[in-house]
Design an enzyme around this catalytic site. Structure first.
Site, PDB file in Angstrom:
ATOM      1  N   TYR A 115       0.852  -1.176   0.000  1.00 28.16           N
ATOM      2  CA  TYR A 115       0.000   0.000   0.000  1.00 28.16           C
ATOM      3  C   TYR A 115       0.894   1.234   0.000  1.00 28.16           C
ATOM      4  O   TYR A 115       1.986   1.204  -0.556  1.00 28.16           O
ATOM      5  CB  TYR A 115      -0.964  -0.064   1.205  1.00 28.16           C
ATOM      6  CG  TYR A 115      -2.111   0.890   1.075  1.00 28.16           C
ATOM      7  CD1 TYR A 115      -2.915   0.912  -0.065  1.00 28.16           C
ATOM      8  CD2 TYR A 115      -2.401   1.796   2.095  1.00 28.16           C
ATOM      9  CE1 TYR A 115      -3.960   1.796  -0.193  1.00 28.16           C
ATOM     10  CE2 TYR A 115      -3.457   2.685   1.984  1.00 28.16           C
ATOM     11  CZ  TYR A 115      -4.226   2.686   0.833  1.00 28.16           C
ATOM     12  OH  TYR A 115      -5.263   3.571   0.716  1.00 28.16           O
ATOM     13  N   LYS A 170     -21.487 -19.501  -9.832  1.00 29.65           N
ATOM     14  CA  LYS A 170     -20.703 -19.376 -11.062  1.00 29.65           C
ATOM     15  C   LYS A 170     -19.266 -18.974 -10.732  1.00 29.65           C
ATOM     16  O   LYS A 170     -18.311 -19.501 -11.314  1.00 29.65           O
ATOM     17  CB  LYS A 170     -21.345 -18.303 -11.948  1.00 29.65           C
ATOM     18  CG  LYS A 170     -21.022 -18.420 -13.398  1.00 29.65           C
ATOM     19  CD  LYS A 170     -21.950 -19.407 -14.065  1.00 29.65           C
ATOM     20  CE  LYS A 170     -21.745 -19.449 -15.539  1.00 29.65           C
ATOM     21  NZ  LYS A 170     -22.739 -20.322 -16.199  1.00 29.65           N
ATOM     22  N   GLU A 212     -24.837 -13.285 -17.844  1.00 31.05           N
ATOM     23  CA  GLU A 212     -25.525 -14.455 -17.287  1.00 31.05           C
ATOM     24  C   GLU A 212     -26.978 -14.126 -16.970  1.00 31.05           C
ATOM     25  O   GLU A 212     -27.285 -13.062 -16.418  1.00 31.05           O
ATOM     26  CB  GLU A 212     -24.813 -14.880 -15.990  1.00 31.05           C
ATOM     27  CG  GLU A 212     -25.283 -16.181 -15.429  1.00 31.05           C
ATOM     28  CD  GLU A 212     -24.693 -17.377 -16.158  1.00 31.05           C
ATOM     29  OE1 GLU A 212     -25.236 -18.474 -15.989  1.00 31.05           O
ATOM     30  OE2 GLU A 212     -23.678 -17.208 -16.857  1.00 31.05           O
ATOM     31  N   ASP A 213     -27.869 -15.036 -17.324  1.00 33.45           N
ATOM     32  CA  ASP A 213     -29.277 -14.973 -16.918  1.00 33.45           C
ATOM     33  C   ASP A 213     -29.921 -13.636 -17.271  1.00 33.45           C
ATOM     34  O   ASP A 213     -30.638 -13.032 -16.458  1.00 33.45           O
ATOM     35  CB  ASP A 213     -29.410 -15.254 -15.416  1.00 33.45           C
ATOM     36  CG  ASP A 213     -29.104 -16.711 -15.085  1.00 33.45           C
ATOM     37  OD1 ASP A 213     -28.912 -17.505 -16.021  1.00 33.45           O
ATOM     38  OD2 ASP A 213     -29.062 -17.055 -13.889  1.00 33.45           O
ATOM     39  N   ASP A 238     -25.294 -18.261 -21.145  1.00 33.05           N
ATOM     40  CA  ASP A 238     -26.569 -18.925 -21.423  1.00 33.05           C
ATOM     41  C   ASP A 238     -26.714 -19.223 -22.906  1.00 33.05           C
ATOM     42  O   ASP A 238     -27.354 -20.210 -23.288  1.00 33.05           O
ATOM     43  CB  ASP A 238     -27.737 -18.056 -20.961  1.00 33.05           C
ATOM     44  CG  ASP A 238     -27.642 -17.736 -19.486  1.00 33.05           C
ATOM     45  OD1 ASP A 238     -27.761 -18.668 -18.684  1.00 33.05           O
ATOM     46  OD2 ASP A 238     -27.417 -16.571 -19.145  1.00 33.05           O
ATOM     47  N   GLY A 272     -35.293 -18.760 -27.126  1.00 33.26           N
ATOM     48  CA  GLY A 272     -34.655 -17.654 -26.429  1.00 33.26           C
ATOM     49  C   GLY A 272     -33.167 -17.647 -26.669  1.00 33.26           C
ATOM     50  O   GLY A 272     -32.679 -18.127 -27.703  1.00 33.26           O
ATOM     51  N   ALA A 273     -32.426 -17.133 -25.695  1.00 33.53           N
ATOM     52  CA  ALA A 273     -30.980 -16.970 -25.862  1.00 33.53           C
ATOM     53  C   ALA A 273     -30.286 -18.290 -26.169  1.00 33.53           C
ATOM     54  O   ALA A 273     -29.513 -18.403 -27.125  1.00 33.53           O
ATOM     55  CB  ALA A 273     -30.391 -16.348 -24.597  1.00 33.53           C
ATOM     56  N   ASN A 359     -33.785 -26.334 -16.679  1.00 31.87           N
ATOM     57  CA  ASN A 359     -33.290 -26.449 -15.308  1.00 31.87           C
ATOM     58  C   ASN A 359     -34.137 -25.600 -14.377  1.00 31.87           C
ATOM     59  O   ASN A 359     -34.538 -24.500 -14.753  1.00 31.87           O
ATOM     60  CB  ASN A 359     -31.828 -25.976 -15.239  1.00 31.87           C
ATOM     61  CG  ASN A 359     -30.869 -27.115 -14.980  1.00 31.87           C
ATOM     62  OD1 ASN A 359     -31.195 -28.071 -14.305  1.00 31.87           O
ATOM     63  ND2 ASN A 359     -29.665 -26.996 -15.501  1.00 31.87           N
ATOM     64  N   ASN A 389     -22.860 -26.219 -18.484  1.00 30.86           N
ATOM     65  CA  ASN A 389     -21.986 -25.191 -19.055  1.00 30.86           C
ATOM     66  C   ASN A 389     -20.609 -25.135 -18.407  1.00 30.86           C
ATOM     67  O   ASN A 389     -19.686 -24.537 -18.963  1.00 30.86           O
ATOM     68  CB  ASN A 389     -22.647 -23.818 -18.936  1.00 30.86           C
ATOM     69  CG  ASN A 389     -23.864 -23.679 -19.813  1.00 30.86           C
ATOM     70  OD1 ASN A 389     -24.363 -24.661 -20.356  1.00 30.86           O
ATOM     71  ND2 ASN A 389     -24.357 -22.471 -19.968  1.00 30.86           N
TER      72      ASN A 389
END
Length: 463
Positions: A115, A170, A212-213, A238, A272-273, A359, A389
Site C-alpha cells: 500500500y 458461477k 448471465e441470466d 446462457d 430464447g438466448a 433447469n 456449461n
C-alpha cells in the site's frame, strides 16, 4: 406412476434420538425407504447405554417428499426427532464466497510496498503504460459475472437479489475449474442502455465479462454492443456455453446412432438466448435441417410475431411442437418443465436423441422415456449425460485470458465443442456417456488450448 429420482437438491439432515437396542436404526431406515427417500451418510453423534443420537442424510425428489420422510420418521414409536435442516439452504447460508488476500502483511515493510507509499510507483507505471495493468493488477485473471436477474435458470425474472446465489455459484466454478477469480455483479436495472453503460464503466477492473441470466431478446443487443465497445472478451454463457456443450454431446450421440449432423432433422424447443445460440452453432457445424419452436409452436415463415433472431430460423412448416417432432431425429429442449410427453418421443424417428435441458426441472423426466430413446441428456447432475456449461465457460475464459483475446468468436466456440467431444474415448462411448464428467480435469485445459489456437488463427490474440 414413475418414481422420480431423489437428488441432493432436496437433501435433508435428520438428527434423531432412539433407544440403544437392536433393530431401532433399521426401523428408521425402513421408514425412510418406504416413502422413497434415498439414504446417505449415517453418523453416530452420541451414545449411552440407553440411547443413541444419530444424524441421517436423506435425498428426496421434492419438498413434498421431504415432508413425507419427516412424517414417516415421526410416526415411529420410541423415535424422537431432535433437529431437521435442509442441507442445500445450509450450504448457502452466509453466502458461498469470500475475498482473500494473496499477500500476508507481516511487517511495516510489507505494508509500505503493498500500500502507500510503494503502491504509488505501481499506479504511476500503469498510468504511463496502460498495458502494465495486466501484469501488475488482478485484471489479467478476473472476470465479472454480470446479470440483471431477468432469466434465472428456468425460474424466470427473479431480479438481482434472486439471481445472486447463481452468480456466487458461477464464481465458485470459475475458480475451481480454471483458477479464474470471478465476482458477481447483479444489476438493479433491466434497461439495455443502463446495463451496457454500467459494464463499460466497471470494465477496467476485469479481463473478461461473462453475461448471465439476461432474458432474450435484449441479451443479444447487450452482448453485441459490449463486444463492439470493449476490447476484452464478452461471453453470454446462457447462449454460447449451452451451445458449445450441446454440440459436444450431440457429436458423440450421433456416433452411437450412426447418423450425421447434416442428415438429421433437429427440433429445438425454446427460442430464447440458448435456443438461438444452439441453432447458430449447429449450423456452423454442418446441421442443415433445424426446426425451432417457441410457446406458440414452430417458427413458421407465416407467423408475423417473430423478432429478428427468431426470423433467422423460420421455416415453411407450421404447427405445434408435437407436430414438429413427428419423424424428427433429435429433440433439444431449452424451455420449460413438462412440455415433452412420452407420446411425442415415440412419434420421433428410429433411435431418437433427446436432450431435455430445462433447469432445474427438465422438459421430461428421463424415467418416462428411458426405453424409448437411444440417448437422453439433461442439465442435471443426478442423471447421466449432464449438459452443464461448466464444461465450457471456465476453459473458454482460461484460453481467452491467457492469450489476451480481444473477443470470442464462433470458431472458438466450435473448437471448444470439438475439444470437449474428443475427451470421450471411443471405448467409453455409450448411451450414458456422451459427454465428459464435469470433474474431468482434462476438460478446462483442452478447451483453453483449443480456444487459444483458434484465437491466434483468427488474429484476435494479443499474446
Amino acid at each position: 406412476m414413475v418414481q422420480l429420482t431423489p437428488n441432493p437438491s432436496y437433501s435433508l439432515a435428520i438428527r434423531i434420538e432412539l433407544p440403544n437396542r437392536a433393530g431401532m436404526l433399521a426401523s428408521v431406515t425402513q421408514a425412510i425407504a418406504s416413502v422413497g427417500g434415498n439414504l446417505g451418510q449415517i453418523d453416530l453423534i452420541e451414545q449411552s447405554r440407553h440411547v443413541s443420537i444419530r444424524e441421517i442424510t436423506v435425498d428426496a425428489a421434492s419438498l413434498e417428499q421431504d415432508e413425507e420422510i419427516i412424517q414417516a420418521v415421526k410416526a415411529l414409536p420410541d423415535i424422537k426427532i431432535l433437529e431437521v435442516y435442509d442441507r442445500t439452504f445450509n450450504l448457502h447460508r452466509g453466502g458461498k464466497l469470500s475475498v482473500n488476500s494473496k499477500i500476508h502483511l507481516k511487517s511495516q515493510s510489507d505494508l509500505a510496498m503493498a500500500y502507500t507509499p510503494g503502491v504509488g510507483r505501481i499506479c504511476t507505471a500503469i498510468a504511463q503504460d496502460p498495458e502494465k495493468v495486466y501484469s501488475l493488477t488482478i485484471k489479467q485473471n478476473t472476470v465479472a459475472i454480470v446479470t440483471d436477474g431477468s432469466a434465472v435458470l428456468g425460474l424466470g425474472n427473479l431480479g438481482p437479489a434472486g439471481a445472486l446465489p447463481v452468480m456466487e455459484g458461477k464464481a465458485m466454478l470459475f475458480k475451481e475449474f480454471a483458477g479464474i477469480d470471478a465476482f458477481p455483479i447483479c444489476l438493479s436495472t433491466q434497461d439495455p442502455d443502463e446495463i451496457v453503460k454500467t459494464v463499460k464503466n466497471i470494465a477496467p477492473v476485469f479481463g473478461g465479462i461473462n453475461l448471465e441470466d439476461i432474458a432474450a431478446p435484449r441479451c443479444f443487443e447487450i452482448e453485441r454492443r459490449l463486444r463492439q465497445e470493449l476490447d476484452i472478451p464478452v461471453f453470454h454463457d446462457d447462449q454460447h456455453g449451452t451451445a458449445i456443450v450441446s454440440l459436444a454431446a450431440l457429436i458423440n450421440a450421433l456416433k452411437l446412432v450412426k447418423k450425421s449432423l447434416s442428415e438429421v432433422r433437429i427440433v429445438i424447443n425454446g427460442a430464447g438466448a440458448a435456443g438461438i445460440a444452439i441453432a447458430r452453432l449447429l449450423k456452423k457445424a454442418g446441421a442443415e435441417t433445424i426446426w425451432m419452436c417457441d410457446s406458440k409452436g414452430i417458427l413458421s415463415q407465416n407467423r408475423t410475431d417473430l423478432n429478428e433472431e427468431k426470423r433467422e430460423f423460420a421455416v415453411k412448416a407450421q404447427g405445434s411442437l408435437a407436430g414438429a417432432l413427428q419423424g424428427a431425429d433429435i429433440f433439444l429442449g431449452v424451455s420449460v418443465p413438462g412440455v415433452l410427453t412420452p407420446e411425442m418421443v415415440r412419434s420421433m424417428a428410429k433411435d431418437p436423441i433427446v436432450f431435455a435441458m430445462a433447469n432445474p426441472i427438465p422438459e421430461i423426466q428421463p424415467e418416462y422415456i428411458v426405453s424409448d430413446v437411444a440417448v437422453i441428456a439433461t442439465g442435471r447432475s443426478d442423471y447421466p449425460n449432464q449438459i452443464n456449461n461448466v464444461l465450457a465457460f471456465p476453459g473458454v475464459f482460461r484460453g481467452a485470458l491467457d492469450c489476451r483475446a480481444t473477443t470470442i468468436t464462433t470458431t472458438m466456440y466450435l473448437e471448444a465443442a470439438y475439444a470437449i467431444a474428443s475427451l470421450v474415448n471411443p471405448s467409453d462411448l455409450s448411451p450414458e456417456q456422451v459427454i465428459p464428467s464435469v470433474f474431468d480435469k482434462r476438460v478446462a485445459t483442452a478447451v483453453a488450448s483449443a480456444v487459444q489456437q483458434a484465437a491466434r488463427l483468427e488474429g484476435v490474440a494479443r499474446s
